[in-house]
Motif scaffolding. Sequence first.
Motif, short mmCIF file in Angstrom:
data_model
loop_
_atom_site.label_atom_id
_atom_site.label_comp_id
_atom_site.label_asym_id
_atom_site.label_seq_id
_atom_site.Cartn_x
_atom_site.Cartn_y
_atom_site.Cartn_z
N ALA A 59 -9.74 -6.67 2.75
CA ALA A 59 -9.79 -5.63 1.72
C ALA A 59 -10.28 -6.21 0.39
CB ALA A 59 -8.42 -5.00 1.54
N LEU A 60 -11.33 -5.60 -0.16
CA LEU A 60 -11.84 -5.99 -1.47
C LEU A 60 -11.18 -5.19 -2.59
CD1 LEU A 60 -15.67 -6.18 -0.64
CD2 LEU A 60 -13.97 -8.02 -0.59
N THR A 61 -10.47 -4.14 -2.21
CA THR A 61 -9.75 -3.29 -3.16
C THR A 61 -8.30 -3.18 -2.71
OG1 THR A 61 -10.22 -1.29 -1.88
CG2 THR A 61 -11.85 -1.93 -3.55
N ASP A 62 -7.49 -2.46 -3.47
CA ASP A 62 -6.15 -2.16 -2.99
C ASP A 62 -6.26 -1.41 -1.67
OD1 ASP A 62 -4.77 -3.36 -5.07
OD2 ASP A 62 -4.79 -1.56 -6.31
N LEU A 63 -5.33 -1.68 -0.76
CA LEU A 63 -5.43 -1.17 0.60
C LEU A 63 -4.78 0.20 0.72
CD1 LEU A 63 -6.34 -2.12 3.50
CD2 LEU A 63 -3.92 -2.71 3.86
N PHE A 64 -5.60 1.23 0.88
CA PHE A 64 -5.14 2.60 1.12
C PHE A 64 -4.05 3.04 0.14
CE2 PHE A 64 -6.43 0.90 5.37
CZ PHE A 64 -7.64 1.58 5.42
N GLY A 65 -4.27 2.72 -1.13
CA GLY A 65 -3.37 3.19 -2.17
C GLY A 65 -2.13 2.36 -2.39
N THR A 66 -2.01 1.21 -1.73
CA THR A 66 -0.86 0.33 -1.96
C THR A 66 -1.13 -0.53 -3.19
OG1 THR A 66 -0.42 0.22 0.42
CG2 THR A 66 0.61 -1.45 -0.97
#
Length: 253
Positions: A151-158
Amino acid sequence: MNLKSTLLLSTLVLSSAAFAQAKAPEPDYTLSYNVGVVSDYRYRGISQSARDPALQGGIDFAHKSGFYLGTWASTIQWIKDSTPADRGAVEVDLYGGYKSSINDDFSYDVGLLQYWYPRNNYKLATGTNANTTEVYGALTYKMFTAKYSHALTDLFGTPNSSGSGYLDLSAGFDLGSGFTLTPHVGWQRIRGFGTYRDHALTLNKDFGNGFNVSAALVGTNWKSHFGTPYTLPGSGTTDLGKTSLVIGAKYNF
């Protein structure tokens, strides 16, 4: 050379020429489509549709060089069930990458995947948007595949979960008569939270002409590992990570 030999040689030459003319050249690219329905949309073992059916479909572009692009979409429920979030009924995946063979036994696949939830307001529930970007790489040896997604971003809103990773191990066994058996096990590491395992055993039947049906046992160890079932406010006490049977039908064209 006698007459029979001459006639035989002439026949072979003509047959080879006819075969060469009949063999169509490889197209520069292919464009394919798929639509389907599942009794429960599971992703990494967790139900995305509150254990209810989901409609799905996608488009794939593949160039003969190995580069590909695609999009896939599904109805979902998990964002709307994450009170106070109430918008985000569709998941749209946008992806692109490159795949190739190393030799007859080994192949690889690398790419970028964007999970997009149009108009979602999941940020109201966690303070972080649900949209997620991952890079991935896969190595296949014969029927066995190992794939890692990062994941390059926060994972599914976590919140603060950028850098999470998912390891996927699977295999595909041809049972004959159009049947394929696919065992799978995966580990989702959520940065700052923990790691859970998911598993699946899928039996697929190819009826030809692009039509497939599948039956899969899918679940996770979430409850036993974390001590509580995976639930959301809008889904009540339903355990969204519990092992259950998922039936699906898909048409490729």
